[in-house]
Design a protein around this motif. Structure first.
Motif, short mmCIF file in Angstrom:
data_model
loop_
_atom_site.label_atom_id
_atom_site.label_comp_id
_atom_site.label_asym_id
_atom_site.label_seq_id
_atom_site.Cartn_x
_atom_site.Cartn_y
_atom_site.Cartn_z
N SER A 764 0.40 3.68 8.87
CA SER A 764 1.74 3.13 8.63
C SER A 764 1.73 2.21 7.41
O SER A 764 2.66 2.23 6.60
CB SER A 764 2.21 2.36 9.87
OG SER A 764 3.43 1.70 9.61
N TRP A 765 0.69 1.45 7.30
CA TRP A 765 0.58 0.52 6.14
C TRP A 765 0.44 1.31 4.84
O TRP A 765 1.05 0.96 3.82
CB TRP A 765 -0.63 -0.39 6.38
CG TRP A 765 -0.91 -1.37 5.26
CD1 TRP A 765 -0.25 -2.52 5.03
CD2 TRP A 765 -1.93 -1.25 4.27
NE1 TRP A 765 -0.79 -3.15 3.93
CE2 TRP A 765 -1.83 -2.39 3.44
CE3 TRP A 765 -2.91 -0.31 3.99
CZ2 TRP A 765 -2.68 -2.61 2.37
CZ3 TRP A 765 -3.76 -0.52 2.93
CH2 TRP A 765 -3.64 -1.65 2.12
N SER A 768 3.86 2.91 3.91
CA SER A 768 5.04 2.04 3.94
C SER A 768 5.80 2.13 2.62
O SER A 768 5.22 2.16 1.55
CB SER A 768 4.62 0.60 4.21
OG SER A 768 5.72 -0.27 4.12
N GLN A 772 4.69 -4.95 3.00
CA GLN A 772 4.16 -5.09 4.36
C GLN A 772 2.78 -5.75 4.30
O GLN A 772 2.03 -5.57 3.33
CB GLN A 772 4.06 -3.73 5.04
CG GLN A 772 3.53 -3.80 6.48
CD GLN A 772 3.42 -2.43 7.13
OE1 GLN A 772 3.91 -1.45 6.58
NE2 GLN A 772 2.80 -2.36 8.28
N CYS A 906 1.88 -3.92 -0.79
CA CYS A 906 1.36 -3.88 0.58
C CYS A 906 0.04 -4.62 0.61
O CYS A 906 -0.85 -4.37 -0.23
CB CYS A 906 1.19 -2.44 1.05
SG CYS A 906 2.76 -1.56 1.21
N LYS A 929 7.56 -7.86 6.75
CA LYS A 929 7.03 -7.14 7.90
C LYS A 929 5.52 -7.37 7.98
O LYS A 929 4.79 -7.15 7.01
CB LYS A 929 7.32 -5.66 7.76
CG LYS A 929 6.78 -4.84 8.93
CD LYS A 929 7.06 -3.34 8.74
CE LYS A 929 6.48 -2.55 9.90
NZ LYS A 929 6.72 -1.08 9.71
#
Length: 2000
Positions: A764-765, A768, A772, A906, A929
């Protein structure tokens, strides 16, 4: 027919004559033996000396190279003196010359035995050679005297044999003497033997020269007579040689010996042929001997005893031939004499004039020469064909026989042909004899450039190996015609610069006893790479490839590792991209020990070498290099070549053949390593026969491949070197933290960490689409750093933009938030081109953030720059060790703001799951996030690691698998635990030991640490305990990790006998401490620090207080080294010195306050001269800011001691000692600020100049002003206390109104001329340019990058480009609007707030025609009504933009401070003043008179009677406590956000700490202040007072601004409390004691004039307040003699003394003249009496403004030069005696008294020099001058500008004149100077009809010819040197070029020989004051200084 005609017919060819020699056979043998002894000494003196060379060098303290010069000098004398002695022996006799030579030789030997310095050694060796070198030729002269040609051959062979023994006997004798005694006994032995020989010669050696004693029968006289007669007079009297022998003795000719007599023989063709043949034969013989061992070793692979025996055939043949050849020559002679029928009797002279002597001597030699040639060819063929070894050995024997026949025959023939001068003939051989050996030291050491291409793209460095040299290592057969890197490689890589590095690895040399190590060679390589090149092309500018042979590869690896640990060298080693290892013993070689044994057992002076021992297999050095190098190897392309043939090696006479470096040792097995075999032995892997050689093709292919990959870098790395340099200047970084990444990468095993990427959180990271943060946490030792390195490699390998940072506990610089932010900015710039370009533009504007705190860097780079860049690129940041950072909460808060930047960033962060970090992430979730995840199960990764390491265990696979299972199962996920246990298992030798280790090792890190602690507790010996304490103390408490080499300097006794440091450290410390790959002593893990700090079980003291005490005392002891200054002068910096210099103060902070040990160490250090040595080193190494932190810690220590009353020490006077420390703390704080730039220029100035320039109250002045090293004295100014004024500038007499500053420039607007802006540089504060706008100026500002300067004046707005100061745009200002705020936003748009509450913007990127001010929004700042119905009726009292101009703070009278947003317009906050308790708010509103923004944009600072700070985020409000002083009315905040300034009506400036809102500094001064401001680096502030801008640099700002100064305290941490949470314990506000300074405001000096007599010097000066003073340099007192009511600003002030200095004339206001009679009265209190002789009323109407005065030498006439006319006045009545009318518009002139004609005047203009009469002011003569200089005196368009004469400078030499010239450029005068030859001007006394060429200035060196090189010329000293001030205000001198008789220069030297003497501090004088500086005849310099005159004596005359 006469009787004669009828007698018996004489033989046709020759006749028998009288007996040739009167000596008997035994007498002849004795005589020739005595003579041969002298020849023996001439040879043995060379060979007996060689083994002693290293011992001589060691004892005399010189280098081997210097001692080798004595060998060279000996050989030179040996080449010259045989010719002198040979000719002298032929003229004066053999005996006196031989005795004299032996006597000189004896004396020289005695001198050599007694001498104790190199100079005497050098001289006596020359004398020794001069005395003995000619005895060889004299021996052959004696041979000719005693023996007839028939006998000569046999004795010649005998003499030759006698002279062959020294080459072999000499070294043996020397070696035996050196084994038992010293080198002096060598010379004592020679002295004793030569004394005995001299005695024998004096007693028994008769004269034999036939020119003196005939055949020996004529009695010798005087010195020629032997003391013991050998020839009885009876029976031999009167027997002379006939005419067929030699002519009768010549007593009348006693001319001096002719050293060229030997050369005269070369005019005889036959002699030349013989000498050439002799030389050729000698060369052939030498070549055969030189190649003998090498050829037999290479071809036949012999070694050992067999190798030694190959020399026997040739040696036996030579000895045998010496006997047989003589007899053979005698036999040939007899055969020849029989041919014509002549009977030759021995002992009878023979006439050789018609005798074919050449045929007699050469009849056999012809065959020998032919045979020798055939044998040599056959020998070569047999070696090439590799025939059986016996064949070439037999040929060697016959070659020896043949060559010796040639030598003996040619020597004998030479004597035969020149019987009248046989000694001279023998001396001629010395001119054509070839060199006997070629020393490999001929190859250069250090870096040498072999090839430099026109366009360079890459550098290739070649490094030789053991026993090699920089050139011949790369040559086949050591022949330079095969030097392939120079001759062949450029054709393959034409854009590569090729260098070679040489170092002394000659292990077989007997000339030295080396203690060098591989580390020393590596250090030398690094030093040469950084400092070894003097051209503009330097290493580190382009990529580098290294080619290393053998040990050279280890040298490179060591240097590469060391370079990564040194910031100064990292830039260079980071440019190394590939390496080719040619047979490098990476794992050592077994032959190293064998070689050192051979060296140890040698009788020829060899010795074992440390670097050879380090090559042994498994040596600690090899292991350490390999362990360290593997962490960096991934950065390189590696090619490892290995040998496949055995190598023949030779040492002395021993030979062996073996594979030197096996293939297993020549490769490392790295993944990025390419392994290539070469069909060659160890020597020839780097040598090739031709470009077609297959081995060459392999090596060149690897080079091509490496060069290709280096020259085609990835797109992301394509930033040019210039951009990288700008980034380095901006951020103070040169690369990413690759070292930390490499450590994690090297510990990672293949296949590990891959499962981490499959987790949902990571995926997910990675995917993204918005900003994040992913927080990955695990317990200590869980492998977080290894996993972090894996993630970085994965991202980079996938093509992502990835930046990273590793926090490291225990390494201060790697714990700082500011370091992380700068590193991320640097890496992001490398990968994001627009960002890089923007940062480069900032750097070009002079911005430097290397010392800024993290908020400043974040705001200026990320928030201001990155947020404005539109990019679709996704950026990844990976941060490891957040828990090891200094302030983890502030970091989380900071990185959570990336969502505000507009770029997808990120972030992945690794740390331990600490509660404080968890809370910080919770608070940050509101901005970005954030996901968190624990480290997933890592047992599989641990298993891979353990199985890989267990594979080295010598056990069965099943057992190893069982052990691995147990370790993994018990590891509990801890890589650290598994690694430590695995290491213990690998140390076991039996299975039961392994099981015992596992059974005794507890699970979990805490229990394992306890088990490791037991190891320390069980240490038995006190020595081991002491070692454990030392290692643990340094690992725990050192500020930065210290290397083992540094620690050895600190504890030489304790560590001297340790065999393996790494093993010892691990064992005695229970594995808590290890030596890392950089050789540093560190803890095994940061968690061990916590365990040890809390442990109470240790058997010794290890607490923080005592640990820091130990480190402090060791540091101070190293700094208190009495030899340190000398070491620094020789650039031999101790390895521990950098740490000691920068860390002692840090340890002082944490040392026990009540410790007498600490106090005594401090007192000892500061009581001696050691602080100066410390400061000198800091200046040399660029670490001067360290002094600030040391000062603060020392001051805090003293305050605590005084406060707690702990002064009790064993010292005699503790209060005095505390006072000493307190005074040093003050001095240390002031020195860098006051003299930092000068110390950087010349570190030695701390001894020479600075003590005299320091205040009298300072300790450095009191202790060192009179020391022997001091070269400067200062008088005339009351310099009693330190002040903080760095410089003072003035744009003119008007008021300074506005200021603006950038990193590079300071701009000030003044009132006169109206609208004048003057710009200075901020480094040296030299005026750069000026502008005149002609209207009042409201505001000045620079843009953020400093590239634009904007001015808001009454009617228009003007913007200039800083690069060339051209106008970018000029536009009309909004009508009737006054700017109350005027600045650039982040995109260089000008924003203005007017007094009408309107906000405007101006696009500076528009063209000048279209640029217009535009109102942003009428609603902005439009207050319709205040709170609770208050109506606004007035103009804002103040308005201020935040950093990016998105918010405005507005203050109104009686109205609350309001915060507006610009877009959309609206009020977002109003200030409510809280009650004193701070708990509730009241409904009261206070108007603010001044407001500014803090750089964080979240805090506002203002004044409303009281000073306050308002935090907009928290609505927190705080006031400064009222100190009762004047109310402040001005504010300025530092760019770094840590301090702010206030100014008040009393003229005081106060500095406050933003964090604590406490006063930390106060500057008191008279006079009002117009404006204040900070410098761009926050280390200085400016104030405008009157017409001056003062630059102040208080130490408190330097402490804050310079993070380097706070290597003890982090500056970024000081401000952390502003942005971090209140409960973060690491973010505490830092307070300072309130300090102050008072600035005196004396009236400036407007004119200065010294008078000088032989007895005294009086200095007259006039101040701007209208006062006139005389300073007496003898008494040191100043006296005011006049004071006018009007200030002297109306007209220039003029002074004039007469020659006796008893009359002074001056002109003050409005040009009125006053003449005073001056008398000195030493007995009176008044001191000086000045009586008015004449006082003139205003004469402006007739003469105009007075420009200059000149008093006649007698003082009875005065020349007054005015604007309208010049007049001569009579003194004292003032009658006008003569006038000279000035022509309107005429060029400016200056007058001078003629130096030699009292009644003449000189008048200078730019075009002529004229001579005038004092009586009539009529021109008598003139000469033309040409002062035009098209380079210096041109305007912007290149057109010449008018040059005028500004002043005639002091010239104390009759040869030169110096004129200061002026030319108006860019609206201001530009000053220069011209040096003219004086003679053509002084000698002109009558007009000439012809027009001679104009006199032109002397040509100066190009480096000094431009005005940028010399700031101000002072004058000419009596010896003809030019004295001047350079741009840094150093007083310098330079010898001027000579002058021809025509007055022209004899030439301009290409390089100026400038000598710096001392400097003038920047704050002493303004530009006007510096132009008034004068130099006196004795070299004294006068300088106006703050209203007084400084008198400086700096040895300008003595130093020359």
């Amino acid at each position: 027919m006469t009787d004669g005609e009828t007698g018996a017919a004489e033989p046709p060819a020759m006749t028998s004559v009288q007996r040739y020699s009167a000596f008997s056979r035994w007498q002849q043998n004795t005589i020739i033996g005595l003579a041969a002894v002298g020849g023996w000494f001439s040879t043995v003196s060379s060979f007996i000396y060689f083994p002693a060379i290293p011992f001589l060098a060691s004892d005399l303290g010189v280098s081997i190279g210097n001692v080798n010069l004595t060998v060279t000098s000996y050989l030179i004398m040996a080449g010259v003196f045989p010719a002198i002695m040979g000719d002298a022996a032929d003229r004066f006799g053999r005996r006196p010359v031989l005795l004299l030579g032996m006597l000189v030789y004896l004396a020289a030997n005695i001198g050599l035995a007694l001498q104790s310095n190199f100079a005497l050694l050098f001289v006596f060796r020359m004398i020794q050679s001069a005395g003995i070198s000619g005895t060889f030729s004299i021996t052959y002269g004696v041979l000719s005297d005693l023996f007839t040609p028939a006998e000569r051959g046999g004795y010649s062979g005998t003499v030759s044999f006698f002279l062959l023994t020294p080459p072999s006997l000499g070294p043996i004798l020397s070696g035996l003497l050196l084994l038992r005694w010293t080198w002096r006994y060598i010379f004592w032995l020679l002295a004793a033997m030569s004394a005995l020989s001299l005695l024998g010669m004096a007693l028994f050696l008769p004269e034999t020269a036939r020119s003196i004693v005939g055949n020996g029968s004529i009695p010798a006289k005087g010195i020629n007579k032997a003391l013991v007669p050998t020839i009885p007079p009876k029976g031999n009297q009167g027997i002379r040689c006939s005419s067929l022998a030699l002519p009768p003795p010549r007593r009348e000719s006693r001319k001096p010996p002719n050293p060229l007599a030997a050369l005269k023989l070369l005019r005889i063709p036959s002699t030349v042929i013989m000498l050439v043949a002799y030389g050729i034969n000698y060369a052939v013989s030498s070549c055969l001997q030189a190649s003998l061992s090498t050829l037999f070793v290479d071809i036949y692979h012999v070694s050992g005893l067999v190798a030694s025996l190959v020399y026997l055939p040739f040696g036996v043949a030579v000895c045998l031939s010496a006997f047989t050849t003589g007899r053979l020559l005698d036999f040939d002679y007899k055969r020849t004499t029989k041919e014509p029928g002549i009977i030759v009797e021995k002992g009878k002279a023979t006439d050789l004039s018609n005798f074919p002597i050449e045929r007699a001597r050469l009849r056999t030699v012809v065959f020998s020469i032919a045979l020798s040639a055939l044998l040599v060819m056959g020998y070569g063929w047999t070696m090439q064909a590799r025939l059986p070894m016996a064949v070439p050995l037999v040929l060697q024997f016959f070659i020896g026989l043949a060559t010796q026949v040639i030598f003996v025959a040619l020597n004998t023939l030479l004597v035969d042909l020149h019987p009248e001068c046989p000694s001279t003939a023998q001396a001629a051989c010395n001119f054509l004899q070839p060199t006997r050996w070629q020393d490999q030291r001929d190859d250069p050491l250090g870096l040498s450039v072999l090839y430099a291409p026109p366009q360079r793209t890459i550098d290739i460095i070649f490094i030789h190996g053991l026993g090699g040299t920089s050139l011949r290592t790369w040559c086949r057969d050591r022949d330079l015609k095969y030097l392939w890197p120079k001759l062949w490689l450029p054709a393959e890589l034409p854009t590569a610069r090729i260098l070679t590095f040489g170092y002394n690895a000659n292990f077989s040399s007997t000339d030295e006893r080396s203690h060098s190590t591989i580390g020393d060679f590596a250090a030398d390589l690094l030093f040469r790479m950084k400092h070894g090149e003097s051209t503009t092309e330097r290493l580190g500018q382009v990529p580098i490839i290294v080619v290393a042979h053998s040990m050279g590869g280890l040298v490179f690896k060591k240097a590469y590792v060391k370079g990564h640990s040194n910031s100064d060298e990292f830039k260079i080693v980071s440019m190394i991209k590939a390496v080719l290892f040619l047979a490098t013993p990476h794992h050592g070689t077994d032959l190293a020990g064998t070689l050192n044994k051979l060296l140890s057992t040698s009788f020829l002076g060899h010795s074992p070498k440390k670097y050879v021992a380090e090559l042994a297999r498994k040596s600690p050095t090899i292991d350490q290099i390999n362990e360290s190098f593997r962490h960096y190897a991934s950065k390189l392309q590696i090619f490892s070549f290995y040998e496949t043939l055995e190598t023949a090696a030779r040492f002395a006479s021993r030979l062996f053949s073996i594979t030197i470096v096996a293939s297993q040792s020549a490769v490392m097995g790295y993944p990025n390593e390419m392994m290539i075999p070469l069909t060659a032995n160890h020597h020839n892997v780097c040598k090739f026969t031709s470009p077609e050689d297959p081995n060459y093709a392999s090596v060149i292919g690897a080079l091509r491949s490496a060069a290709s990959s280096v020259l085609d870098p990835p797109i992301d790395d394509a930033a040019c070197n210039e951009d990288l340099q700008y980034l380095a200047d901006l951020l103070g970084l040169t690369s990413a933290p690759e070292e930390d990444l490499s450590f994690g990468r090297s510990a990672r095993k293949d296949g590990t960490c891959e499962g981490f990427l499959e987790s949902n959180e990571v995926r997910s990271w990675l995917n993204s689409q918005s900003c994040q943060i992913l927080w990955v946490h695990a317990q200590p030792g869980g492998g977080k750093s290894i996993l972090c390195s894996f993630v970085i490699d994965h991202l980079v390998g996938s093509g992502h933009h990835c930046s990273y940072f590793f926090f490291k506990q225990g390494q201060r610089i790697k714990q700082l938030t500011s370091t992380m932010v700068r590193s991320l900015a640097y890496q992001t710039a490398l990968r994001l081109s627009p960002f890089r370009k923007a940062l480069v533009d900032l750097a070009k504007g002079g911005l430097k953030l290397s010392n800024a705190n993290y908020t400043t860097v974040w705001e200026q780079l990320f928030r201001s720059v990155l947020s404005g860049i539109k990019s679709d690129a996704k950026i990844f940041w990976v941060i490891d060790g957040l828990d090891e950072a200094e302030s983890s909460r502030s970091i989380v808060d900071l990185v959570s703001r990336v969502s505000d930047l507009g770029t997808r960033i990120c972030i992945m962060i690794f740390s331990r799951p600490l509660s404080g970090i968890s809370q910080a992430f919770e608070l940050a979730r509101r901005r970005i996030k954030i996901s968190d995840m624990p480290l997933p199960d890592n047992k599989s990764d641990i298993r891979l690691m353990v199985e890989d390491e267990i594979g080295y265990l010598m056990a069965g696979n099943h057992f190893k698998a069982t052990i691995a299972d147990e370790i993994v199962s018990r590891s509990q996920g801890s890589f650290l635990w598994a690694s430590l246990v695995t290491q213990r298992v690998l140390n076991c030798h039996r299975e039961d030991q392994v099981k015992q280790v596992l059974n005794s090792t507890p699970d979990g890190m805490q229990d394992l640490y306890g088990r490791m602690m037991n190891v320390i507790l069980n240490l038995e010996s006190n020595e081991d305990k002491r070692l454990a304490q030392v290692f643990l103390t340094w690992a725990l408490y050192s500020k930065t990790p210290i290397t083992a080499e540094e620690l050895f300097e600190v504890y030489p006794t304790e560590l001297d006998l340790i065999m393996n440091m790494s093993h010892t450290v691990s064992q005695v410390c229970g594995q808590f401490v290890l030596i890392n790959p950089q050789g540093q002593i560190t803890l095994v893990h940061h968690s061990a620090r916590e365990y040890l700090a809390n442990s109470k079980r240790l058997p010794f003291m290890l607490d923080t207080r005592h640990g820091n005490q130990e480190l402090l005392t060791r540091c101070l002891a190293a700094l208190s080294d009495k030899t340190l200054r000398r070491k620094l002068q020789m650039l031999k910096v101790p390895k521990f010195l950098p740490y000691a210099s920068t860390s002692w103060a840090s340890h002082l902070k944490n040392s026990p306050l009540d410790s007498n040990i600490v106090f005594d160490a401090l007192v000892k250090f500061f009581s001696g001269p050691y602080p100066l040595d410390w400061i000198q080193y800091l200046a040399m190494s660029g670490r001067l800011p360290e002094i600030f932190g040391a000062s603060r810690n020392l001051a805090a220590y003293v305050r605590k001691k005084e406060r707690k009353g702990l002064e009790n020490t064993p010292k005699n006077d503790p209060p005095a000692h505390l006072s000493l420390l307190r005074t040093w703390a003050i001095d240390m704080m002031k020195l860098p600020a006051k003299f930092g730039c000068y110390l950087s220029d010349s570190p030695a100035s701390i001894y020479q100049c600075i003590p005299a320039l320091s205040p009298a109250s300072s300790i450095i002045h009191q202790k060192f002003n009179k020391n022997n090293a001091a070269t400067l004295s200062v008088a005339g100014i009351p310099n009693t206390e330190w002040d903080d004024c760095l410089a003072r500038v003035s744009a003119g007499p008007g008021r300074a109104l506005r200021l603006a500053s950038s990193p590079l420039f300071l701009a000030v607007a003044s009132s006169e001329q109206k609208g004048t802006i003057t710009v200075w540089d901020t480094k040296l504060f030299q005026e750069q340019t000026s502008f005149v706008l002609g209207e009042h100026i409201w505001a000045l500002t620079f843009n953020n990058s400093g590239s634009l300067l904007a001015c808001c004046s009454l009617l228009k707005t003007t913007v200039w480009k800083v690069s060339d100061w051209s106008v970018q745009l000029s536009t009309e200002h909004p009508a009737e609007r006054r700017a109350i705020e005027f600045r650039f936003n982040t995109t260089d748009v000008l924003i203005m707030i007017s007094d009408q509450k309107e906000v405007y913007k101006l696009q500076t990127s528009q063209t000048a025609a279209s640029a217009r001010w535009e109102q942003i929004d009428p609603a902005l700042l439009n207050e319709k009504g205040g709170p609770e119905g208050m109506l606004f009726l007035s103009t804002p009292s103040c308005a201020a933009f935040n950093r990016d101009c998105t918010q405005i703070a507005v203050a109104y009278p009686s109205f609350p401070l309001s915060i507006w947003t610009v877009d959309p317009p609206g009020v977002i906050a109003r200030l409510k003043r809280g009650s004193k308790c701070g708990q509730k708010f009241v409904n009261s509103y206070t108007g603010s008179s001044k407001v500014i923004w803090h750089p964080s944009d979240t805090v506002v600072i203002g004044i409303h009677g009281q000073i306050f700070k308002w935090d907009l985020d928290t609505d927190h409000y705080i006031e400064v406590d009222d100190d009762g002083g004047s109310s402040p009315h001005g504010l300025a905040c530092s760019p770094n956000g840590q301090t702010f300034l206030t100014m008040d009506s009393s003229g005081s400036v106060k500095v406050y700490d933003v964090a604590s809102m406490s006063l930390i500094y106060k500057l008191s001064s008279e006079g009002g202040i117009n404006q204040i401001g900070f410098s761009a680096d926050s280390s200085r502030f400016f104030d405008l007072r009157g017409s001056y801008c003062n630059i102040w640099e208080p130490s408190c700002l330097s402490r804050f601004a310079d993070s380097a100064a706070d290597s003890v305290y982090d500056t970024s941490g000081m401000a952390d409390d502003i942005w971090s949470d209140a409960d973060d314990a690491l973010s505490m506000p830092t307070t300072f004691p309130n300090s102050g300074n008072h600035a005196e405001n004396r009236s400036a000096i407007d004119a200065l004039d010294p008078g000088q007599t032989s007895r005294r010097v009086l200095i007259a000066h006039a101040n701007r307040d209208g006062s006139v003073h005389i300073y007496n340099t003898v008494s040191g007192k100043s006296y005011e003699i006049d004071k006018t009511a009007l200030r002297s600003t109306v007209s220039p002030i003029a002074f004039a003394w007469n020659s006796k200095q008893d009359r002074l004339a001056y002109s003050l206001a409005y040009g009125a003249i006053t003449i005073k009679a001056v008398r000195i009265d030493h007995e009176s209190e008044k001191g000086i009496f000045a009586e008015t002789l004449y006082s003139e009323k205003n004469s402006l109407a007739t003469r105009g403004r007075t420009l200059q005065l000149v008093l006649h030498v007698t003082g009875n006439r005065l020349l007054v030069h005015g604007v309208k006319k010049s007049q001569v006045l009579s003194v004292p009545d003032g009658t006008v005696k003569a006038e000279h009318q000035s022509v309107a518009g005429n060029e400016a002139v200056r007058w001078q008294q003629h130096p030699s004609e009292p009644n003449l005047l000189l008048c200078f203009s730019a075009s002529s020099a004229a001579v005038f009469s004092w009586h009539t002011l009529e021109r008598i003569a003139s000469v033309s001058l040409d002062l035009s200089d098209t380079t210096a005196n041109t305007d912007d368009s290149g057109s010449p500008v008018a040059v005028t004469i500004d002043a005639i400078l002091d010239s104390h030499s009759p040869r030169y004149l110096v004129l200061r010239t002026a030319a108006i450029r860019q609206n201001r005068p530009r000053y220069s100077f011209a040096v003219l030859p004086a003679e053509p001007i002084y000698a002109t006394t009558t007009e000439t009809t012809n027009s001679p060429s104009p006199i032109t200035p002397l040509s100066l060196p190009p480096s000094l010819a431009s005005p940028a090189a010399i700031a101000h010329a002072l004058g000419i000293l009596p010896d003809g040197r030019l004295a001047f001030l350079d741009r840094r205000l150093w007083v310098c001198t330079m010898a001027l070029p000579g002058i021809t008789t025509t007055g022209s220069s004899t030439g301009s030297p290409h390089q100026a020989d400038v000598h710096r003497h001392f400097f003038l501090p920047n704050d002493w004088a303004t530009a006007e004051g510096l132009r008034m500086c004068r130099v006196l005849r004795d070299g004294t310099v006068l300088c106006p200084c703050k209203g007084q005159v400084a008198v400086l004596k700096g040895g300008l005359m003595q130093d020359y």
